[in-house]
Write a protein that holds these residues in place. Structure first.
Motif, PDB file in Angstrom:
ATOM      1  N   VAL A  48      -5.655 -11.932  -1.342  1.00 31.68           N
ATOM      2  CA  VAL A  48      -4.706 -11.315  -1.668  1.00 31.68           C
ATOM      3  C   VAL A  48      -3.607 -10.942  -0.486  1.00 31.68           C
ATOM      4  N   PHE A  49      -2.534 -10.925  -0.480  1.00 30.07           N
ATOM      5  CA  PHE A  49      -1.604 -10.667   0.778  1.00 30.07           C
ATOM      6  C   PHE A  49      -0.808  -9.682  -0.159  1.00 30.07           C
ATOM      7  N   SER A  50      -0.766  -8.288   0.444  1.00 34.22           N
ATOM      8  CA  SER A  50      -0.249  -7.172  -0.073  1.00 34.22           C
ATOM      9  C   SER A  50       0.967  -6.704   0.112  1.00 34.22           C
ATOM     10  N   ASN A  51       1.468  -7.421   1.298  1.00 35.59           N
ATOM     11  CA  ASN A  51       2.803  -6.843   1.757  1.00 35.59           C
ATOM     12  C   ASN A  51       3.769  -7.860   1.832  1.00 35.59           C
ATOM     13  N   PHE A  52       4.074  -8.705   0.603  1.00 35.29           N
ATOM     14  CA  PHE A  52       4.997  -9.639   0.879  1.00 35.29           C
ATOM     15  C   PHE A  52       6.141  -9.189   0.135  1.00 35.29           C
ATOM     16  N   THR A  53       6.661  -8.179   0.981  1.00 39.00           N
ATOM     17  CA  THR A  53       7.822  -7.385   0.788  1.00 39.00           C
ATOM     18  C   THR A  53       9.220  -7.650   1.570  1.00 39.00           C
ATOM     19  N   PRO A  72       6.321 -12.917   6.939  1.00 40.47           N
ATOM     20  CA  PRO A  72       5.568 -14.236   6.957  1.00 40.47           C
ATOM     21  C   PRO A  72       4.355 -13.828   6.259  1.00 40.47           C
ATOM     22  N   ALA A  73       4.005 -14.909   5.560  1.00 39.22           N
ATOM     23  CA  ALA A  73       2.314 -14.826   4.888  1.00 39.22           C
ATOM     24  C   ALA A  73       2.115 -16.181   5.304  1.00 39.22           C
ATOM     25  N   GLN A 120      -1.635 -13.573   8.084  1.00 33.66           N
ATOM     26  CA  GLN A 120      -1.753 -12.722   7.397  1.00 33.66           C
ATOM     27  C   GLN A 120      -2.594 -12.966   6.135  1.00 33.66           C
ATOM     28  N   LEU A 121      -2.753 -14.088   5.676  1.00 34.73           N
ATOM     29  CA  LEU A 121      -3.365 -14.381   4.464  1.00 34.73           C
ATOM     30  C   LEU A 121      -4.477 -15.297   4.647  1.00 34.73           C
ATOM     31  N   ARG A 145       9.218 -14.492   3.249  1.00 35.71           N
ATOM     32  CA  ARG A 145      10.124 -14.028   2.357  1.00 35.71           C
ATOM     33  C   ARG A 145      11.026 -13.361   3.301  1.00 35.71           C
TER      34      ARG A 145
END
Lengths: 208, 208, 208, 208, 208, 208
Positions: free
Chosen positions: B52-57, B70-71, B75-76, B88
């Motif tokens: 899980v990547f939780s900060n794809f905001t 970035p993801a 990050q992931l 994103r």
């Protein structure tokens, strides 16, 4: 001014990933080799000299006829993971490259001087042979038995490209007669006469 | 009852290999990067949060126009070895994405808002350009020069997919004018006027 | 005698598969290109000349400074599927190789004469530059902006290896100023002055 | 005599690279696993036994019906990086191989005794099923649900080839009923009745 | 002026190879599929629209709960050979994605609305499950059984990335109960009660 | 009932892509071979028999000592693109497998009867040799010279796995003495006596 800020914003936002993102993976030759290649040197320790090999020169000829200067990943660590390597060869007049294979590497010969007869034998026992010189390129498919002869006046020189960072070399004579493979097994599996085998075992300092 | 035993037999007989068998290879980011990716975390230390990547905001916009989240594998870490990564982006009204390339990564743009003019130039100097919006997808082939402009009212937002875990970014202006590449070399190899170069060197804080 | 029969038996038993088994896959250039390469020529039509390229010579120099002789899969069909190709270049005194990239191909330069300053810029805007000559090799990682200058007396010549059968070339000036990309878009995405753009558009016969 | 020196010269000139060049990459199972496989053991520590697996025998049958002897990279470290592995299976009369998949591995079944009904279901829900015996080979495409039944008299035995060094096994019943996946989620996502799920959860010692 | 000629010389000398050199390989969907992907469309017939998919919109919901809009290579031919594809999904309140696998494709879920409980089961029968929403990304390793539930108020929507151009889908219920697989074989290889099987065979219109 | 509709909706929405999505790529042997393998048969023409090879039996022994039954992609078209193939061999008492290589294929020997001495020679001329029997597996790294001898009483039989669909075979004796390679070139490149060469040329019906 806005432009500058914009670009800096663009840059900064990707800074974290760029630290890890790699344009290249220079071999850390001290790291353990994996099937995919050597581990990458840290970006901080990379310099322009990691991209340069400075000794791609004709080596001192050995006592007899040939010099061979490799530029494999061990000499030029920027080749890590690229799937090819280079060599420079000089072969004196009358020189011969004995029958050998390169396990898992296609070989491309780019003559830079002299006349060189080069050939390979396909797995259906067809001989593909040609005399080449400066201005030609010759491709030896990977894994097949091949050989070469300097058939011209003077030296033959060439640059080689191999489709592997880890080009390895198997010389048939050395495998059979320079190893400790039992002479009877050599005889049974090659159909050579035992006297012939013994003679070459002596020549190539093999045993068995 | 027999069924249970059977299944347990089936399981047990394969237990040893299952310890090593991997359904996934979560990046151990502290391990050394190899050409094939990061080493795998031990199975014992893997949890659901590795997937899980939780900060794809949308990030805090920088002073000017853009946020970039970035993801990547950093990050992931479940993206390790998969050959793609995500990002994103939000670009304010009038925002511009300057000419750049992604070394070895195709880019797929999935707009989620606004009107975005996106284009790339092929190696035979043909311009492929389109204004896209929510409901479109645009593919930028790997390595080619490309750019974008928010041409609509309000923000443009998008999700990006890159065909590499290690998407790297080369911005032409930063390479030429934000580096220490000698201005005379820039002039000779770009045909730009030296005054133009000096002006942009100042803007992008380059030297040379 | 028995030996002979044995070998023949061995051979015959594998004959059917050997017809299809391939030691090589010479490109059938008339077949449709796939992501994996060209289809293979039928074994019956392959001759030794499929492994030879005979015109790897310095081309007639163009009006100004350079000759470029490719040995790509289209010239040397034995390169099909091998993942690399070659070229031979000669650059007259004072000649310049403008800023460009090779999409998806690492470039290896093997100088055979002259003094050549070669450099690339990494994605974190570091310049890696060196003056090389005969006996050196220089590696340009794939996709990055790079350039060269003949800085010595007389001609510079070199052999190039590219890690792709389909090395393509994107020259930044031609992409920006030799295409029909709208000058306003060029200005916005490069931060160049519009006059500079117009001037180069004229020089490189671009439009827009 | 000259020949000998020649060969030795040939050898010596390539010695340095041969140290690193690898004909094989035997897994160092204690090294960290990477997406490309295990690191390679040092050449000095490799012996002929690294190429041999000596226990590819039928295991003691478990309480019920099956024995399974893996020859994966963990048992036969020469398989490192080769992309396949082996197993030997014996299934007693009436034995059943429950519905399962191998993530990312094609399976090839080579029966060595008995009659075995083997089948897989494609993603468009077509059943491909056949009863095979000694002299047949059956291919199960990677990732698809498949099963088997010993439908003959006496034992069925077989050798398996998997197109992965890390063949992993997902048994549908164990995933659904032997795990702690909540029974209500199982019901909603499988459309099975809750009583059926509870019954199998008990049988397979699952929870939830 | 000299510059212009220089560049033109540079260009012309590489023209022949550029015709064949490809920056991209747009799928010719009418050509035969190979293991490496579709053949490439001729460069002459490529337009900007080959890089664009214009219908990446939420489809008309089916009678019940879900819409699924694929952007696979068949919809977006620029994805050819890239190793990934996309989809857009909308799931109404209470909707369920039944247990299924994607043969040889990792799945990345990027929620764009709603609350979605997503989970997979590893081959050692561990459940990895999480409720995700906008701003999260979830990775499902390739080939493993997984499922999802819209557990929030209102619709759940998401963008999916699959690590394959040819993502295929195997739904366990359809494989077992929507096919013609004999019910007795289903019973033996799943341990389900025959009544349960018959009930689901009726529901999913299977036979046997 | 709702469930049914749901699933059907799920199915229908993916129908178009499933037509193209492939769980497998059965070789269309009449299509042209590409570096990636054969083109795929159309899904409509695939039957269960494409996954089965029914003649993996011991062939009629040839006049002397050996039978060889290949299961390559040409015999079992489901092996297309999988990267391995199989064979079944029987070697009568006293039989010998002469020195040969498999270009680009690792070989795994799984004895099913008899005692077999098998060995290979690495590129640094080390002999790796072992006598194996039922219950052993032996791995021959790709491309290296290897040989075998039935050293036991009675027949030796084995199943072979090759890490290539197109395992090809180069027998050193046939390449050197069964081809039309000029005897003087053989002499110079193998260091064998010309009389020995002539004798074997006669035996193997070579010319030159």
């Amino acid at each position: 001014m806005t432009l500058l800020f914009f670009l800096f914003g663009f840059l900064l936002s990707t800074t974290i990933s760029n630290v890890a993102a790699k344009d290249f993976c220079i071999a850390d030759l001290k790291g353990g080799l994996t099937p995919g290649g050597y581990p990458c040197k840290s970006l901080q320790s990379v310099t322009v000299d990691d991209f340069v090999f400075s000794n791609f020169t004709v080596g001192t000829p050995n006592q007899l006829k040939m010099s061979f200067t490799p530029a494999f990943v061990e000499q030029l660590s920027a080749l890590n993971g690229l799937g090819f390597s280079l060599a420079r060869v000089e072969l004196e007049e009358g020189g011969v490259v004995p029958i050998h294979t390169h396990v898992d590497a296609t070989e491309v010969t780019i003559p830079t001087g002299g006349n060189f007869t080069i050939g390979f034998i396909s797995s259906d026992n067809v001989v593909y042979m040609k005399t080449i010189s400066e201005g030609n390129i010759f491709v030896i498919p990977k894994g097949l038995l091949h050989f070469g002869l300097n058939v011209g006046k003077g030296k033959h020189s060439a640059i080689y490209v191999f489709s592997s960072e880890h080009r390895s070399l198997q010389v048939v004579d050395l495998a059979l007669f320079g190893s400790n493979l039992d002479s009877n097994i050599v005889a049974k599996t090659t159909f050579l006469d035992i006297e012939q085998i013994k003679k070459l075992k002596t020549l190539f300092k093999g045993s068995g």
